[in-house]
Design a protein around this motif. Sequence first.
Motif, PDB file in Angstrom:
ATOM      1  N   UNK A  22      19.529  15.530 -11.482  1.00  0.00           N
ATOM      2  CA  UNK A  22      18.206  16.142 -11.585  1.00  0.00           C
ATOM      3  C   UNK A  22      17.138  15.077 -11.307  1.00  0.00           C
ATOM      4  N   UNK A  23      16.445  15.224 -10.188  1.00  0.00           N
ATOM      5  CA  UNK A  23      15.389  14.256  -9.834  1.00  0.00           C
ATOM      6  C   UNK A  23      14.020  14.937  -9.801  1.00  0.00           C
ATOM      7  N   UNK A  24      13.912  16.083 -10.422  1.00  0.00           N
ATOM      8  CA  UNK A  24      12.695  16.886 -10.318  1.00  0.00           C
ATOM      9  C   UNK A  24      11.456  16.167 -10.834  1.00  0.00           C
ATOM     10  N   UNK A  25      11.621  15.235 -11.754  1.00  0.00           N
ATOM     11  CA  UNK A  25      10.459  14.528 -12.299  1.00  0.00           C
ATOM     12  C   UNK A  25      10.291  13.119 -11.750  1.00  0.00           C
ATOM     13  N   UNK A  26      11.100  12.754 -10.760  1.00  0.00           N
ATOM     14  CA  UNK A  26      11.019  11.423 -10.174  1.00  0.00           C
ATOM     15  C   UNK A  26      10.141  11.425  -8.926  1.00  0.00           C
ATOM     16  N   UNK A  27       9.456  10.318  -8.684  1.00  0.00           N
ATOM     17  CA  UNK A  27       8.654  10.159  -7.480  1.00  0.00           C
ATOM     18  C   UNK A  27       9.293   9.131  -6.553  1.00  0.00           C
ATOM     19  N   UNK A  28       9.317   9.463  -5.270  1.00  0.00           N
ATOM     20  CA  UNK A  28       9.870   8.597  -4.239  1.00  0.00           C
ATOM     21  C   UNK A  28       8.754   8.327  -3.231  1.00  0.00           C
ATOM     22  N   UNK A  29       8.507   7.062  -2.948  1.00  0.00           N
ATOM     23  CA  UNK A  29       7.291   6.706  -2.225  1.00  0.00           C
ATOM     24  C   UNK A  29       7.547   6.177  -0.822  1.00  0.00           C
ATOM     25  N   UNK A  30       6.501   6.292  -0.011  1.00  0.00           N
ATOM     26  CA  UNK A  30       6.435   5.700   1.326  1.00  0.00           C
ATOM     27  C   UNK A  30       5.335   4.645   1.271  1.00  0.00           C
ATOM     28  N   UNK A  31       5.623   3.434   1.753  1.00  0.00           N
ATOM     29  CA  UNK A  31       4.712   2.304   1.569  1.00  0.00           C
ATOM     30  C   UNK A  31       4.626   1.457   2.831  1.00  0.00           C
ATOM     31  N   UNK A  90       7.192  -2.443  -7.686  1.00  0.00           N
ATOM     32  CA  UNK A  90       6.722  -1.656  -6.553  1.00  0.00           C
ATOM     33  C   UNK A  90       7.854  -1.429  -5.549  1.00  0.00           C
ATOM     34  N   UNK A  91       8.907  -2.235  -5.653  1.00  0.00           N
ATOM     35  CA  UNK A  91      10.080  -2.104  -4.787  1.00  0.00           C
ATOM     36  C   UNK A  91      11.207  -1.467  -5.594  1.00  0.00           C
ATOM     37  N   UNK A 136       0.843  -1.195   0.000  1.00  0.00           N
ATOM     38  CA  UNK A 136       0.000   0.000   0.000  1.00  0.00           C
ATOM     39  C   UNK A 136       0.876   1.242   0.000  1.00  0.00           C
ATOM     40  N   UNK A 137       0.670   2.095  -0.985  1.00  0.00           N
ATOM     41  CA  UNK A 137       1.420   3.351  -1.020  1.00  0.00           C
ATOM     42  C   UNK A 137       0.749   4.366  -0.109  1.00  0.00           C
ATOM     43  N   UNK A 138       1.516   4.929   0.794  1.00  0.00           N
ATOM     44  CA  UNK A 138       0.997   5.912   1.749  1.00  0.00           C
ATOM     45  C   UNK A 138       1.064   7.312   1.178  1.00  0.00           C
ATOM     46  N   UNK A 139       2.194   7.633   0.568  1.00  0.00           N
ATOM     47  CA  UNK A 139       2.340   8.944  -0.058  1.00  0.00           C
ATOM     48  C   UNK A 139       3.526   8.896  -1.003  1.00  0.00           C
ATOM     49  N   UNK A 140       3.656   9.931  -1.814  1.00  0.00           N
ATOM     50  CA  UNK A 140       4.774  10.045  -2.745  1.00  0.00           C
ATOM     51  C   UNK A 140       5.305  11.468  -2.725  1.00  0.00           C
ATOM     52  N   UNK A 141       6.602  11.593  -2.943  1.00  0.00           N
ATOM     53  CA  UNK A 141       7.252  12.903  -2.983  1.00  0.00           C
ATOM     54  C   UNK A 141       7.886  13.077  -4.356  1.00  0.00           C
ATOM     55  N   UNK A 142       7.471  14.099  -5.066  1.00  0.00           N
ATOM     56  CA  UNK A 142       8.044  14.363  -6.381  1.00  0.00           C
ATOM     57  C   UNK A 142       9.259  15.282  -6.225  1.00  0.00           C
ATOM     58  N   UNK A 143      10.386  14.807  -6.725  1.00  0.00           N
ATOM     59  CA  UNK A 143      11.601  15.609  -6.687  1.00  0.00           C
ATOM     60  C   UNK A 143      12.251  15.707  -5.321  1.00  0.00           C
ATOM     61  N   UNK A 144      11.776  14.931  -4.361  1.00  0.00           N
ATOM     62  CA  UNK A 144      12.343  14.931  -3.010  1.00  0.00           C
ATOM     63  C   UNK A 144      12.651  13.489  -2.624  1.00  0.00           C
ATOM     64  N   UNK A 202       8.155   1.159   4.658  1.00  0.00           N
ATOM     65  CA  UNK A 202       9.451   1.333   4.005  1.00  0.00           C
ATOM     66  C   UNK A 202       9.405   2.465   2.986  1.00  0.00           C
ATOM     67  N   UNK A 203      10.588   2.974   2.666  1.00  0.00           N
ATOM     68  CA  UNK A 203      10.725   4.020   1.661  1.00  0.00           C
ATOM     69  C   UNK A 203      11.379   3.439   0.412  1.00  0.00           C
TER      70      UNK A 203
END
Length: 358
Positions: free
Chosen positions: A343-352, A316-317, A40-48, A332-333
Amino acid sequence: MKTFYYILVLSILFISCKDKTQSKTESVEITEQTETPKVTQITAFKGQQVTGISVSNSGRIFVNFPRWRKGVNNAVVEIKNDTISPFPNKAWNSWEIGDEAEENKFVGVQSVVVYDNLIYVLDTRSALFQEVLDAPRIFVFNINTKNLEHTYILNEEAYHPNSYINDLRLDKKNNKIYFTDSGNSGLVILDLKSEKFTRVLDNHSSTEADAKFLTFGTNRFEKQIHSDGIALDTKNDKLYYHALTGYNLHSISTEALNKNNTEAIEKAVTFETKTSAPDGMIMDENGNLYFGDLEHNKINYRKPDGSIHTLVEGDIIKWADTFSIYNGYLYFTNARINEAGEDISNMEFTVNKIALAN
């Protein structure tokens, strides 16, 4: 320092792998799950790029963002439903690369660990993977009042100029905190009574990276990252640790770590087994040790009997970085370190989160 920046920043520059080098993890026997648990994805951070995570006893979620590049909005935040709040406030998170280090501002936070109502914020005091600006430290806040309760500052004998104090585990039974140093291999111990730090297993074979690179498809991750993952077995009084660039899991008894004897500590080190190459690690109350398989997009776990199993695998991992356990779930992150460039401005990093193994 610009050459230092491009070589060491991010640990993520790839070199095309022209030979067919096989991953060392192929020799590890792993039992696959017959049914894949749901992530389950809890949230995502774009560029962070989020790395650390810790969940409180009441389910409050805290994460951190190291300053591996410019443009980091906050070092530590709390996730509340769909909102993100800088913790403890915006001022503490306002330091920027190029500024002088300040006493009441986070510089380079690599890990956050919540224990009871306190959050331990590990500040490497390093930005862009350059040498530390001043002594690494741990800020301890009350998560309810947001007040700073204590600051533990490493003494000069406990770190090197190129140290990157990476992660920590609290040992309340022995009034200690244990740390890994992934920049200059070794472990660090904080005695909570005396507030003195001691460095052990400095440049020891068990804390050093045991591989020259990791393999992702046809690409190599050619950064050697030393002692990184750390997990505490409170029932058996044993500390586990693992280099990120490597396949060897080691342990040592907490009794041995409490001895003020270098030779005795080194003799107490135990090689446990070969594993996949992980980042963070954590142990649940049943004695299952969870760790990632960075090269193969997996999260594995090792049972008390020594057998290794796959909890989940697939797209998903994406570089499962840090773990926390709450209410039967493994949080996990996805740090995506092997994919991220400058440059990671267009990448998403998730919390799950995913249910723990039965």
